[in-house]
Write an enzyme that holds these catalytic residues in place. Structure first.
Site, PDB file in Angstrom:
ATOM      1  N   ASP A  60       0.842  -0.915  -0.205  1.00  0.00           N
ATOM      2  CA  ASP A  60       0.478   0.032   0.287  1.00  0.00           C
ATOM      3  C   ASP A  60       1.072   0.957   0.024  1.00  0.00           C
ATOM      4  O   ASP A  60       1.669   1.294   0.516  1.00  0.00           O
ATOM      5  CB  ASP A  60      -0.864   0.570   1.164  1.00  0.00           C
ATOM      6  CG  ASP A  60      -1.417   0.879   1.259  1.00  0.00           C
ATOM      7  OD1 ASP A  60      -2.809   0.367   0.997  1.00  0.00           O
ATOM      8  OD2 ASP A  60      -1.674   2.254   1.005  1.00  0.00           O
ATOM      9  N   ASN A  63     -12.639  -2.868   1.970  1.00  0.00           N
ATOM     10  CA  ASN A  63     -14.046  -1.824   2.471  1.00  0.00           C
ATOM     11  C   ASN A  63     -14.631  -2.152   1.501  1.00  0.00           C
ATOM     12  O   ASN A  63     -14.092  -1.582   0.179  1.00  0.00           O
ATOM     13  CB  ASN A  63     -12.989   0.008   2.641  1.00  0.00           C
ATOM     14  CG  ASN A  63     -12.022  -0.237   3.335  1.00  0.00           C
ATOM     15  OD1 ASN A  63     -12.111  -0.553   4.914  1.00  0.00           O
ATOM     16  ND2 ASN A  63     -11.283   0.222   3.420  1.00  0.00           N
ATOM     17  N   GLY A 119     -16.364   3.444   3.346  1.00  0.00           N
ATOM     18  CA  GLY A 119     -14.886   3.434   3.184  1.00  0.00           C
ATOM     19  C   GLY A 119     -13.842   2.678   2.297  1.00  0.00           C
ATOM     20  O   GLY A 119     -12.510   3.566   1.893  1.00  0.00           O
ATOM     21  N   GLN A 120     -14.467   2.178   0.884  1.00  0.00           N
ATOM     22  CA  GLN A 120     -13.539   2.702  -0.195  1.00  0.00           C
ATOM     23  C   GLN A 120     -13.183   3.445  -0.904  1.00  0.00           C
ATOM     24  O   GLN A 120     -14.147   4.729  -1.397  1.00  0.00           O
ATOM     25  CB  GLN A 120     -14.739   0.926  -1.390  1.00  0.00           C
ATOM     26  CG  GLN A 120     -14.047   0.374  -2.294  1.00  0.00           C
ATOM     27  CD  GLN A 120     -14.475  -0.132  -2.942  1.00  0.00           C
ATOM     28  OE1 GLN A 120     -15.885  -0.737  -2.787  1.00  0.00           O
ATOM     29  NE2 GLN A 120     -14.279  -1.091  -4.161  1.00  0.00           N
ATOM     30  N   HIS A 175     -10.503  -5.052  -3.821  1.00  0.00           N
ATOM     31  CA  HIS A 175      -9.203  -5.356  -3.018  1.00  0.00           C
ATOM     32  C   HIS A 175      -9.008  -5.293  -1.214  1.00  0.00           C
ATOM     33  O   HIS A 175     -10.290  -5.198  -0.626  1.00  0.00           O
ATOM     34  CB  HIS A 175      -8.055  -3.842  -2.986  1.00  0.00           C
ATOM     35  CG  HIS A 175      -8.741  -2.841  -2.583  1.00  0.00           C
ATOM     36  ND1 HIS A 175      -9.731  -1.731  -3.357  1.00  0.00           N
ATOM     37  CD2 HIS A 175      -8.717  -1.884  -1.079  1.00  0.00           C
ATOM     38  CE1 HIS A 175     -10.076  -1.382  -2.520  1.00  0.00           C
ATOM     39  NE2 HIS A 175      -9.633  -0.540  -1.395  1.00  0.00           N
ATOM     40  N   HIS A 228      -7.317  -5.771   2.120  1.00  0.00           N
ATOM     41  CA  HIS A 228      -6.449  -5.013   2.358  1.00  0.00           C
ATOM     42  C   HIS A 228      -5.365  -5.980   4.320  1.00  0.00           C
ATOM     43  O   HIS A 228      -6.583  -6.956   4.453  1.00  0.00           O
ATOM     44  CB  HIS A 228      -6.327  -4.447   3.764  1.00  0.00           C
ATOM     45  CG  HIS A 228      -7.078  -2.643   3.435  1.00  0.00           C
ATOM     46  ND1 HIS A 228      -6.344  -1.915   2.892  1.00  0.00           N
ATOM     47  CD2 HIS A 228      -7.794  -2.773   2.360  1.00  0.00           C
ATOM     48  CE1 HIS A 228      -6.654  -0.764   2.358  1.00  0.00           C
ATOM     49  NE2 HIS A 228      -8.529  -1.379   2.087  1.00  0.00           N
TER      50      HIS A 228
HETATM   51  P1  5GP Z   1     -10.381   1.645   0.421  1.00  0.00           P
HETATM   52  O1  5GP Z   1      -9.768   2.953   0.934  1.00  0.00           O
HETATM   53  O2  5GP Z   1     -10.745   2.182  -1.134  1.00  0.00           O
HETATM   54  O3  5GP Z   1     -10.171   0.493   0.581  1.00  0.00           O
HETATM   55  O4  5GP Z   1      -7.760   1.150  -0.048  1.00  0.00           O
HETATM   56  C1  5GP Z   1      -7.169   1.398  -1.246  1.00  0.00           C
HETATM   57  C2  5GP Z   1      -6.173   1.789  -0.359  1.00  0.00           C
HETATM   58  O5  5GP Z   1      -5.546   1.850  -2.180  1.00  0.00           O
HETATM   59  C3  5GP Z   1      -5.527   2.850   0.351  1.00  0.00           C
HETATM   60  O6  5GP Z   1      -5.286   2.414   2.059  1.00  0.00           O
HETATM   61  C4  5GP Z   1      -5.119   3.620  -0.374  1.00  0.00           C
HETATM   62  O7  5GP Z   1      -3.553   4.333   0.164  1.00  0.00           O
HETATM   63  C5  5GP Z   1      -4.077   2.665  -1.535  1.00  0.00           C
HETATM   64  N1  5GP Z   1      -4.142   3.279  -2.776  1.00  0.00           N
HETATM   65  C6  5GP Z   1      -4.111   3.768  -3.348  1.00  0.00           C
HETATM   66  N2  5GP Z   1      -3.623   4.574  -4.669  1.00  0.00           N
HETATM   67  C7  5GP Z   1      -1.973   3.799  -5.057  1.00  0.00           C
HETATM   68  C8  5GP Z   1      -1.695   3.267  -5.293  1.00  0.00           C
HETATM   69  O8  5GP Z   1      -1.518   4.524  -6.221  1.00  0.00           O
HETATM   70  N3  5GP Z   1      -0.719   2.507  -5.576  1.00  0.00           N
HETATM   71  C9  5GP Z   1      -0.771   2.110  -4.176  1.00  0.00           C
HETATM   72  N4  5GP Z   1       0.272   1.169  -3.835  1.00  0.00           N
HETATM   73  N5  5GP Z   1      -1.322   2.324  -3.326  1.00  0.00           N
HETATM   74  C10 5GP Z   1      -2.627   2.965  -3.463  1.00  0.00           C
END
Ligand code: 5GP
Ligand code: ZN
Length: 112
Positions: A30, A85, A91-92, A98, A100
């Site tokens: 991440d 999420n 909180g997505q 994906h 985590h």
């Molecule tokens: P969400 O909030 O959608 O569950 O998680 C998205 C995750 O993607 C976040 O933890 C954020 O830090 C990560 N993320 C967003 N853009 C990028 C990217 O360009 N590269 C990487 N490696 N992680 C990303």
């Protein structure tokens, strides 16, 4: 999907620290880690959210991929947290499914 950041990582179009991959999934660090180990496991095929998956196949094999990455990164025996999420209230922020994988420290509960 052309504009999707995780599709671009999966295809190699934009860089990421790839931890593990197979024909179906890619696991990468991440960008904004919330724990010493924070990896995202994503299907190569663009899928918007948990609620946009049909059937158990992809979801089951995603959790097997989480197991593999946890072993690979040495967090399996101490334990770790897996988070999905889903959509706005979940909180997505990236609309590509994906998982985590967070580990390397004790995880508090409940989440914020
Ligand atoms: P969400 O909030 O959608 O569950 O998680 C998205 C995750 O993607 C976040 O933890 C954020 O830090 C990560 N993320 C967003 N853009 C990028 C990217 O360009 N590269 C990487 N490696 N992680 C990303
Ligand atoms: Zn995508």
């Amino acid at each position: 999907m052309q504009s999707c950041v995780f599709c671009k990582i999966a295809s190699g179009e934009i860089p990421a620290n790839i931890i593990w991959q197979d024909d179906i999934f890619v696991a990468f660090s991440d960008l904004s880690p919330q724990a010493p180990v924070h990896v995202l496991i994503v299907p190569r095929k663009h899928t918007v959210s948990l609620m946009d998956c049909d059937g158990p196949e992809l979801l089951g094999s995603a959790l097997v991929a989480v197991q593999k990455v946890a072993v690979l990164l040495g967090v399996a025996s101490d334990g770790f947290r897996t988070v999905i999420n889903c959509r706005d209230n979940g909180g997505q922020t990236v609309p590509h499914l994906h998982f985590h994988l967070l580990g390397g420290r004790f995880m508090q509960w409940p989440p914020g």
